[in-house]
Design a protein around this motif. Sequence first.
Motif, PDB file in Angstrom:
ATOM      1  N   VAL A  94       0.816  -1.217   0.000  1.00 29.11           N
ATOM      2  CA  VAL A  94       0.000   0.000   0.000  1.00 29.11           C
ATOM      3  C   VAL A  94       0.851   1.269   0.000  1.00 29.11           C
ATOM      4  O   VAL A  94       0.344   2.360  -0.280  1.00 29.11           O
ATOM      5  CB  VAL A  94      -0.990   0.018   1.184  1.00 29.11           C
ATOM      6  CG1 VAL A  94      -1.896  -1.199   1.133  1.00 29.11           C
ATOM      7  CG2 VAL A  94      -0.278   0.115   2.522  1.00 29.11           C
ATOM      8  N   ARG A  95       2.152   1.137   0.281  1.00 36.02           N
ATOM      9  CA  ARG A  95       3.065   2.275   0.214  1.00 36.02           C
ATOM     10  C   ARG A  95       3.835   2.307  -1.110  1.00 36.02           C
ATOM     11  O   ARG A  95       4.808   3.063  -1.252  1.00 36.02           O
ATOM     12  CB  ARG A  95       4.049   2.236   1.387  1.00 36.02           C
ATOM     13  CG  ARG A  95       3.418   2.573   2.729  1.00 36.02           C
ATOM     14  CD  ARG A  95       4.418   2.402   3.864  1.00 36.02           C
ATOM     15  NE  ARG A  95       3.856   2.856   5.130  1.00 36.02           N
ATOM     16  CZ  ARG A  95       3.942   4.088   5.604  1.00 36.02           C
ATOM     17  NH1 ARG A  95       4.580   5.016   4.890  1.00 36.02           N
ATOM     18  NH2 ARG A  95       3.410   4.413   6.751  1.00 36.02           N
ATOM     19  N   ASP A  96       3.420   1.469  -2.046  1.00 37.52           N
ATOM     20  CA  ASP A  96       4.030   1.414  -3.378  1.00 37.52           C
ATOM     21  C   ASP A  96       5.474   0.909  -3.344  1.00 37.52           C
ATOM     22  O   ASP A  96       6.263   1.179  -4.254  1.00 37.52           O
ATOM     23  CB  ASP A  96       3.980   2.784  -4.075  1.00 37.52           C
ATOM     24  CG  ASP A  96       2.559   3.252  -4.337  1.00 37.52           C
ATOM     25  OD1 ASP A  96       1.641   2.412  -4.309  1.00 37.52           O
ATOM     26  OD2 ASP A  96       2.372   4.468  -4.572  1.00 37.52           O
ATOM     27  N   THR A  97       5.819   0.163  -2.291  1.00 42.99           N
ATOM     28  CA  THR A  97       7.148  -0.428  -2.157  1.00 42.99           C
ATOM     29  C   THR A  97       7.115  -1.836  -2.741  1.00 42.99           C
ATOM     30  O   THR A  97       6.189  -2.602  -2.496  1.00 42.99           O
ATOM     31  CB  THR A  97       7.567  -0.475  -0.678  1.00 42.99           C
ATOM     32  OG1 THR A  97       7.552   0.857  -0.150  1.00 42.99           O
ATOM     33  CG2 THR A  97       8.947  -1.058  -0.513  1.00 42.99           C
ATOM     34  N   GLN A  98       8.139  -2.215  -3.478  1.00 42.28           N
ATOM     35  CA  GLN A  98       8.098  -3.427  -4.300  1.00 42.28           C
ATOM     36  C   GLN A  98       8.309  -4.729  -3.542  1.00 42.28           C
ATOM     37  O   GLN A  98       8.133  -5.809  -4.118  1.00 42.28           O
ATOM     38  CB  GLN A  98       9.156  -3.320  -5.403  1.00 42.28           C
ATOM     39  CG  GLN A  98       8.861  -2.214  -6.419  1.00 42.28           C
ATOM     40  CD  GLN A  98      10.059  -1.913  -7.282  1.00 42.28           C
ATOM     41  OE1 GLN A  98      11.065  -1.407  -6.793  1.00 42.28           O
ATOM     42  NE2 GLN A  98       9.961  -2.241  -8.554  1.00 42.28           N
ATOM     43  N   VAL A  99       8.666  -4.679  -2.276  1.00 42.29           N
ATOM     44  CA  VAL A  99       8.994  -5.901  -1.538  1.00 42.29           C
ATOM     45  C   VAL A  99       7.731  -6.503  -0.922  1.00 42.29           C
ATOM     46  O   VAL A  99       7.345  -6.191   0.202  1.00 42.29           O
ATOM     47  CB  VAL A  99      10.055  -5.642  -0.449  1.00 42.29           C
ATOM     48  CG1 VAL A  99      10.464  -6.969   0.203  1.00 42.29           C
ATOM     49  CG2 VAL A  99      11.274  -4.963  -1.044  1.00 42.29           C
ATOM     50  N   TRP A 100       7.062  -7.343  -1.681  1.00 42.19           N
ATOM     51  CA  TRP A 100       5.908  -8.099  -1.204  1.00 42.19           C
ATOM     52  C   TRP A 100       5.822  -9.386  -2.021  1.00 42.19           C
ATOM     53  O   TRP A 100       6.400  -9.477  -3.102  1.00 42.19           O
ATOM     54  CB  TRP A 100       4.601  -7.289  -1.313  1.00 42.19           C
ATOM     55  CG  TRP A 100       4.307  -6.706  -2.667  1.00 42.19           C
ATOM     56  CD1 TRP A 100       4.705  -5.496  -3.147  1.00 42.19           C
ATOM     57  CD2 TRP A 100       3.543  -7.321  -3.724  1.00 42.19           C
ATOM     58  NE1 TRP A 100       4.242  -5.311  -4.440  1.00 42.19           N
ATOM     59  CE2 TRP A 100       3.524  -6.414  -4.813  1.00 42.19           C
ATOM     60  CE3 TRP A 100       2.871  -8.539  -3.848  1.00 42.19           C
ATOM     61  CZ2 TRP A 100       2.868  -6.691  -6.005  1.00 42.19           C
ATOM     62  CZ3 TRP A 100       2.218  -8.827  -5.045  1.00 42.19           C
ATOM     63  CH2 TRP A 100       2.223  -7.908  -6.102  1.00 42.19           C
ATOM     64  N   ALA A 101       5.128 -10.370  -1.466  1.00 40.74           N
ATOM     65  CA  ALA A 101       5.132 -11.691  -2.092  1.00 40.74           C
ATOM     66  C   ALA A 101       3.769 -12.343  -2.025  1.00 40.74           C
ATOM     67  O   ALA A 101       3.014 -12.134  -1.072  1.00 40.74           O
ATOM     68  CB  ALA A 101       6.155 -12.596  -1.399  1.00 40.74           C
ATOM     69  N   THR A 102       3.476 -13.140  -3.018  1.00 39.70           N
ATOM     70  CA  THR A 102       2.373 -14.097  -2.947  1.00 39.70           C
ATOM     71  C   THR A 102       2.990 -15.458  -2.643  1.00 39.70           C
ATOM     72  O   THR A 102       3.850 -15.937  -3.371  1.00 39.70           O
ATOM     73  CB  THR A 102       1.589 -14.147  -4.255  1.00 39.70           C
ATOM     74  OG1 THR A 102       1.039 -12.852  -4.521  1.00 39.70           O
ATOM     75  CG2 THR A 102       0.454 -15.172  -4.174  1.00 39.70           C
ATOM     76  N   SER A 103       2.534 -16.046  -1.525  1.00 37.26           N
ATOM     77  CA  SER A 103       3.178 -17.249  -1.000  1.00 37.26           C
ATOM     78  C   SER A 103       2.202 -18.415  -0.961  1.00 37.26           C
ATOM     79  O   SER A 103       1.069 -18.276  -0.504  1.00 37.26           O
ATOM     80  CB  SER A 103       3.693 -16.967   0.413  1.00 37.26           C
ATOM     81  OG  SER A 103       4.291 -18.109   0.981  1.00 37.26           O
ATOM     82  N   VAL A 104       2.662 -19.579  -1.432  1.00 34.80           N
ATOM     83  CA  VAL A 104       1.848 -20.791  -1.420  1.00 34.80           C
ATOM     84  C   VAL A 104       2.738 -21.960  -0.991  1.00 34.80           C
ATOM     85  O   VAL A 104       3.819 -22.159  -1.556  1.00 34.80           O
ATOM     86  CB  VAL A 104       1.248 -21.095  -2.803  1.00 34.80           C
ATOM     87  CG1 VAL A 104       0.403 -22.371  -2.751  1.00 34.80           C
ATOM     88  CG2 VAL A 104       0.399 -19.925  -3.298  1.00 34.80           C
ATOM     89  N   ALA A 105       2.266 -22.729  -0.001  1.00 35.69           N
ATOM     90  CA  ALA A 105       3.008 -23.910   0.453  1.00 35.69           C
ATOM     91  C   ALA A 105       2.071 -25.105   0.509  1.00 35.69           C
ATOM     92  O   ALA A 105       0.910 -24.985   0.910  1.00 35.69           O
ATOM     93  CB  ALA A 105       3.608 -23.671   1.831  1.00 35.69           C
ATOM     94  N   ALA A 106       2.585 -26.269   0.102  1.00 38.95           N
ATOM     95  CA  ALA A 106       1.845 -27.529   0.188  1.00 38.95           C
ATOM     96  C   ALA A 106       2.353 -28.312   1.388  1.00 38.95           C
ATOM     97  O   ALA A 106       3.568 -28.496   1.550  1.00 38.95           O
ATOM     98  CB  ALA A 106       2.038 -28.345  -1.087  1.00 38.95           C
ATOM     99  N   VAL A 107       1.413 -28.781   2.223  1.00 41.30           N
ATOM    100  CA  VAL A 107       1.761 -29.434   3.487  1.00 41.30           C
ATOM    101  C   VAL A 107       1.054 -30.786   3.557  1.00 41.30           C
ATOM    102  O   VAL A 107      -0.108 -30.909   3.149  1.00 41.30           O
ATOM    103  CB  VAL A 107       1.344 -28.554   4.676  1.00 41.30           C
ATOM    104  CG1 VAL A 107       1.584 -29.268   5.998  1.00 41.30           C
ATOM    105  CG2 VAL A 107       2.082 -27.225   4.641  1.00 41.30           C
TER     106      VAL A 107
END
Length: 264
Positions: A94-107
């Motif tokens: 929301v601050r327009d900073t590029q450090v973010w991720a979509t994370s998916v893990a299989a357990v």
Amino acid sequence: MSDEYASVAERAAREGSEVALAAFRTDIDVETKSGKTDVVTQADRSAQRRVIEVIRETHLEDAIVGEEDDELKTVPESGAAWVIDPIDGTNNFVRDTQVWATSVAAVEDGECLAAANVMPALGDVYVSDDEAVTLNGESVTVSEKTDPETFVVAPTIWWDFDRRDEYANACRAIVERFGDMRRYGCAQAVLSMVASGQLEATVTNVEVNAWDSVAGVHMVRQAGGVVTDVHGDRWVPGCTGLVASNGEAHDAVLAAAREIRPEG
């Protein structure tokens, strides 16, 4: 089987991240949840729905653990499950900073089999199965540095306003022991960086949500690193704290983590 899980995790994370990226740096409404810094947007919800849609194409009955909406909030001890964070690092988003991720893990039965952390604004895709970790298709491993005074270490997760003394202690413990400190505001990005050797370690003493940790923890381990709680025991969801390192001086990293509590 882990190859199949890794493929699904990567595709789901990529497609969810594309939904989020379409809203990045746009005039999007920001809501708060439990506090002033606990923010959420419609992009979080929409990205999570897309991730789930992709998983459901091949895994109809598996449990879903997700940060948003009414999904499970803890990892089941038995059976198959998917752990999702549609936008880890929403404050950056929301601050327009590029450090973010979509994370998916299989357990499966509480143990991670495969994971993907996609950071579309940075152009980075981390994927792990039960043998290796790749960054943009190339195999990566943890840092080989052994001297703590050359380490770069990140405090991670968030100490709320009633725990800022612990935040200060974490920073002090790091800068007094190690070469330098970073804080990125995205736990999955930080764990991915430890796995790929960009950081030597990360520490926190708080209990970490599964969606902020499971994928990245798996990557650190598959890349040759070590992940424990603050007591030095093997980290599992629900533990007190999270201490991840390249394994070369884990005791020194643990010592820093143990200084975070106000009483030392």
